[in-house]
Design an enzyme around this catalytic site. Structure first.
Site, PDB file in Angstrom:
ATOM      1  N   GLY A  12      47.874   8.874  -4.554  1.00  0.00           N
ATOM      2  CA  GLY A  12      47.732   7.413  -4.486  1.00  0.00           C
ATOM      3  C   GLY A  12      48.961   6.731  -3.905  1.00  0.00           C
ATOM      4  O   GLY A  12      50.053   7.301  -3.876  1.00  0.00           O
ATOM      5  N   ARG A  16      51.306  -1.443  -6.330  1.00  0.00           N
ATOM      6  CA  ARG A  16      51.979  -2.420  -7.191  1.00  0.00           C
ATOM      7  C   ARG A  16      53.484  -2.193  -7.335  1.00  0.00           C
ATOM      8  O   ARG A  16      54.202  -3.036  -7.846  1.00  0.00           O
ATOM      9  CB  ARG A  16      51.303  -2.453  -8.575  1.00  0.00           C
ATOM     10  CG  ARG A  16      50.019  -3.265  -8.574  1.00  0.00           C
ATOM     11  CD  ARG A  16      49.250  -3.085  -9.858  1.00  0.00           C
ATOM     12  NE  ARG A  16      48.585  -1.794  -9.904  1.00  0.00           N
ATOM     13  CZ  ARG A  16      47.935  -1.326 -10.976  1.00  0.00           C
ATOM     14  NH1 ARG A  16      47.895  -2.050 -12.089  1.00  0.00           N
ATOM     15  NH2 ARG A  16      47.349  -0.151 -10.933  1.00  0.00           N
ATOM     16  N   ASN A 170      41.093   6.749 -22.469  1.00  0.00           N
ATOM     17  CA  ASN A 170      41.385   8.022 -21.826  1.00  0.00           C
ATOM     18  C   ASN A 170      42.796   7.967 -21.241  1.00  0.00           C
ATOM     19  O   ASN A 170      43.089   7.123 -20.410  1.00  0.00           O
ATOM     20  CB  ASN A 170      40.326   8.205 -20.715  1.00  0.00           C
ATOM     21  CG  ASN A 170      40.612   9.390 -19.819  1.00  0.00           C
ATOM     22  OD1 ASN A 170      41.412  10.252 -20.147  1.00  0.00           O
ATOM     23  ND2 ASN A 170      39.927   9.416 -18.675  1.00  0.00           N
ATOM     24  N   ASN A 228      52.697   1.850 -13.073  1.00  0.00           N
ATOM     25  CA  ASN A 228      52.098   1.242 -11.895  1.00  0.00           C
ATOM     26  C   ASN A 228      53.019   0.241 -11.223  1.00  0.00           C
ATOM     27  O   ASN A 228      52.833  -0.092 -10.058  1.00  0.00           O
ATOM     28  CB  ASN A 228      50.788   0.539 -12.272  1.00  0.00           C
ATOM     29  CG  ASN A 228      49.760   1.530 -12.781  1.00  0.00           C
ATOM     30  OD1 ASN A 228      49.563   2.591 -12.201  1.00  0.00           O
ATOM     31  ND2 ASN A 228      49.138   1.208 -13.901  1.00  0.00           N
ATOM     32  N   ASN A 386      99.001  11.948   1.703  1.00  0.00           N
ATOM     33  CA  ASN A 386      98.276  13.151   2.135  1.00  0.00           C
ATOM     34  C   ASN A 386      97.647  13.027   3.511  1.00  0.00           C
ATOM     35  O   ASN A 386      97.171  14.007   4.062  1.00  0.00           O
ATOM     36  CB  ASN A 386      97.190  13.508   1.108  1.00  0.00           C
ATOM     37  CG  ASN A 386      96.155  12.410   0.960  1.00  0.00           C
ATOM     38  OD1 ASN A 386      96.463  11.234   1.152  1.00  0.00           O
ATOM     39  ND2 ASN A 386      94.943  12.786   0.623  1.00  0.00           N
TER      40      ASN A 386
HETATM   41  C1  UD1 Z   1      42.608   6.665 -14.475  1.00  0.00           C
HETATM   42  C2  UD1 Z   1      41.288   7.037 -15.156  1.00  0.00           C
HETATM   43  C3  UD1 Z   1      41.144   6.271 -16.461  1.00  0.00           C
HETATM   44  C4  UD1 Z   1      42.337   6.483 -17.352  1.00  0.00           C
HETATM   45  C5  UD1 Z   1      43.620   6.156 -16.603  1.00  0.00           C
HETATM   46  C6  UD1 Z   1      44.815   6.554 -17.425  1.00  0.00           C
HETATM   47  C7  UD1 Z   1      39.796   7.523 -13.323  1.00  0.00           C
HETATM   48  C8  UD1 Z   1      38.674   7.056 -12.492  1.00  0.00           C
HETATM   49  N1  UD1 Z   1      40.213   6.707 -14.268  1.00  0.00           N
HETATM   50  O1  UD1 Z   1      42.506   5.316 -14.069  1.00  0.00           O
HETATM   51  O2  UD1 Z   1      39.982   6.712 -17.119  1.00  0.00           O
HETATM   52  O3  UD1 Z   1      42.215   5.659 -18.486  1.00  0.00           O
HETATM   53  O4  UD1 Z   1      43.696   6.874 -15.365  1.00  0.00           O
HETATM   54  O5  UD1 Z   1      46.000   6.175 -16.800  1.00  0.00           O
HETATM   55  O6  UD1 Z   1      40.281   8.618 -13.140  1.00  0.00           O
HETATM   56  N2  UD1 Z   1      44.930   9.608  -7.341  1.00  0.00           N
HETATM   57  C9  UD1 Z   1      44.807  10.465  -6.286  1.00  0.00           C
HETATM   58  N3  UD1 Z   1      43.788  10.297  -5.401  1.00  0.00           N
HETATM   59  C10 UD1 Z   1      42.888   9.304  -5.534  1.00  0.00           C
HETATM   60  C11 UD1 Z   1      43.005   8.415  -6.609  1.00  0.00           C
HETATM   61  C12 UD1 Z   1      44.028   8.592  -7.509  1.00  0.00           C
HETATM   62  O7  UD1 Z   1      45.601  11.390  -6.140  1.00  0.00           O
HETATM   63  O8  UD1 Z   1      41.987   9.225  -4.679  1.00  0.00           O
HETATM   64  C13 UD1 Z   1      46.023   9.799  -8.298  1.00  0.00           C
HETATM   65  C14 UD1 Z   1      46.982   8.641  -8.301  1.00  0.00           C
HETATM   66  O9  UD1 Z   1      48.042   8.867  -7.385  1.00  0.00           O
HETATM   67  C15 UD1 Z   1      47.473   8.638  -9.739  1.00  0.00           C
HETATM   68  C16 UD1 Z   1      46.307   9.204 -10.525  1.00  0.00           C
HETATM   69  O10 UD1 Z   1      45.493   9.868  -9.589  1.00  0.00           O
HETATM   70  O11 UD1 Z   1      48.573   9.484  -9.930  1.00  0.00           O
HETATM   71  C17 UD1 Z   1      45.530   8.145 -11.287  1.00  0.00           C
HETATM   72  O12 UD1 Z   1      44.945   7.249 -10.394  1.00  0.00           O
HETATM   73  P1  UD1 Z   1      44.786   5.702 -10.719  1.00  0.00           P
HETATM   74  O13 UD1 Z   1      44.133   5.044  -9.587  1.00  0.00           O
HETATM   75  O14 UD1 Z   1      46.078   5.154 -11.184  1.00  0.00           O
HETATM   76  O15 UD1 Z   1      43.757   5.754 -11.942  1.00  0.00           O
HETATM   77  P2  UD1 Z   1      43.530   4.612 -13.008  1.00  0.00           P
HETATM   78  O16 UD1 Z   1      42.800   3.493 -12.404  1.00  0.00           O
HETATM   79  O17 UD1 Z   1      44.799   4.322 -13.691  1.00  0.00           O
HETATM   80 CA    CA Z   2      47.102   4.587 -13.218  1.00  0.00          CA
END
Ligand code: UD1
Ligand code: CA
Length: 453
Positions: A12, A16, A170, A228, A386
């Site tokens: 990701g 933010r 979660n 974030n 020096n």
């Molecule tokens: C995710 C979970 C949510 C949980 C929360 C906890 C999902 C859909 N939701 O939401 O249930 O409560 O984490 O923090 O999983 N990433 C990728 N590729 C992508 C998308 C994300 O590598 O296509 C990575 C991001 O870099 C990050 C992590 O996955 O490290 C989490 O992604 P993020 O978009 O922050 O998930 P949340 O919306 O926080």
């Molecule tokens: Ca997150």
């Protein structure tokens, strides 16, 4: 415990953070956040580690390159489930797969071991870590039936008003049986509010195909804190700071002002050492017993013996023996070796030098590129010269030398044992043993001068 492999999601962008740097490379205590996650997994003896990279993939790879870590590329960020799909070849049917996020640097070895043990004990197809949060907004909510059995995860954006009120969320940490994960990923769709392939949807899929799913409710939600924004980065840093300071205090170190004391992860500190306010200990620093460090001290990659007092000073990449007094306002630059019972006092700078036992450099002195013996006294304002504008040269000062105030020792030059350098001298030639060297203009007295003027 059965062996397991780990996948860390780090593709990701982290919009933010408002940063040119990928989110997972922002640091807590000089370590990129993803490296904290990697360390926790390695501390649990993960068999293999795969990182899913995407946004600024090369930069992330270069920052964490380690032989034992493999990478897969997610070219488009189509969701957490899609990210794991990219690692399909890494997933083995008969192995457990731990899934972590690169932006949760507070994860601990203990919290991961708890999940792995829970997973083994319950023999689940997939186990996740959940937490009870007062404000569950933005997370996936854990929905259970009236007997408390796990039903599904519903993302906040897809949740009904009723579901949005569920405080069990979660954390995003999972342990899957490889076979269950593989099958579920192949059935994943993106029919949801964000049009993404959600990893948590695999839970419901596994349940429906006869697998078992359960959530371990954590008692320490801070370990799963996801970062974030820079505000959250500072919050997480403060939590880690507390944890580190607490560990040292439990080991017998007094920290007078924990809020203003910053200690990197690898630092070691001996019993009965006292850290005064505004002390920063960085890198691979080790401090002995019975020292008093601070206030206002910054030490980087320093090795310090026992009984040292160091106040209001900066010291880097050097070693200091026992019962040494440093500061206030001293600057120890790289490659110094300072022996026992030395004093490096106020406004003294020492660089790339060896200082022998019992030598005193009490004030306003520069000692650079110097080999100084034992029991020398460097007078106030004395300087080792020096640098000739082109090259650096070394100065040798042997045992028991007395360097008078405001003397210049122009390198390369050697002052042999027991000699005295007269105050104000500029020494350009070697001085033999046990002599007085004077190199300054003789004082004249001009009678009647005042009257004339
Ligand atoms: C995710 C979970 C949510 C949980 C929360 C906890 C999902 C859909 N939701 O939401 O249930 O409560 O984490 O923090 O999983 N990433 C990728 N590729 C992508 C998308 C994300 O590598 O296509 C990575 C991001 O870099 C990050 C992590 O996955 O490290 C989490 O992604 P993020 O978009 O922050 O998930 P949340 O919306 O926080
Ligand atoms: Ca997150």
């Amino acid at each position: 415990m059965k062996s397991f492999k780990t996948i860390i999601l780090a593709a990701g962008e982290g919009t933010r953070m408002k940063s040119k740097k990928p989110k997972v490379l922002h640091e807590l205590f000089h370590v990129p956040m993803i490296c904290h996650v990697i360390k926790a997994a390695q501390a649990c003896d993960t068999e293999a580690l795969c990182v899913v990279v995407g946004h600024k993939a090369e930069e992330v790879k270069n920052a964490i390159a380690e032989e034992s870590i493999s990478f897969v590329l997610q070219t488009q960020q189509l969701g957490t489930g899609h990210a794991v799909m990219q690692a399909m070849d890494f997933i083995e049917e008969d192995k457990n797969i731990l899934i972590l996020y690169g932006d949760t640097p507070l994860i601990t070895k203990e919290s991961l071991l708890d999940l792995l043990a829970f997973h083994e004990k319950e023999n689940n197809s997939v186990s996740i870590v959940s937490a009870i949060l007062e404000n569950p907004e933005g997370y996936g909510h854990i929905i259970r039936d009236k007997n408390g059995n796990f039903l599904k995860n519903i993302e906040h954006k897809d949740a009904s008003e009723q579901e949005k009120k569920v405080k069990e969320i979660n954390t995003g940490i999972y342990c899957f049986k490889g076979s269950a994960l593989k099958t579920a990923l192949s059935k994943l769709t993106n029919h949801n509010a964000q049009g993404e392939y959600y990893l948590p949807d695999t839970l419901e899929i596994i349940l429906q195909s006869g697998g078992t799913v359960n959530a371990l409710v954590t008692t320490d939600a801070s370990a799963f804190f996801g970062i974030n924004s820079r505000v959250q980065l500072a919050e997480a840093t403060a939590i880690l700071q507390k944890r580190i300071n607490q560990k040292h205090m439990e080991n017998g170190v007094t920290i007078v002002s924990p809020e203003t004391t910053w200690i990197d992860m690898e630092v070691s500190i001996g019993q009965d050492t006292i850290l005064l306010p505004n002390t920063i200990l960085e890198g691979n620093t080790s401090i002995g017993e019975d020292c008093t460090i601070g206030p206002n001290a910054k030490l980087t990659n320093m090795t310090i013996g026992n009984g040292v007092q160091l106040q209001s000073s900066t010291a880097l990449h050097s070693s200091i023996g026992n019962h040494v007094i440093i500061g206030p306002f001293a600057y120890i630059r790289p490659d110094c070796h300072i022996a026992d019972n030395v004093k490096v006092g106020d406004f003294v700078e020492v660089k790339n030098s060896t200082i022998g036992k019992g030598t005193k450099i009490p004030h306003l002195t520069y000692v650079g590129d110097t080999d100084a013996g034992e029991k020398i006294n460097f007078g106030c304002g004395s300087i080792t010269v020096n640098y000739d504008g082109n090259k650096k040269h070394r100065t040798t000062v042997e045992d028991n030398v007395f360097v008078g105030c405001n003397a210049n020792l122009v390198a390369p030059v050697t002052i042999q044992k027991g000699s005295y350098i007269a105050a104000g001298s500029t020494i350009t030639r070697d001085v033999p043993e046990n002599v007085l060297a004077v190199a300054r203009a003789r004082q004249q007295t001009i009678e009647g001068w005042v009257k004339k003027h």
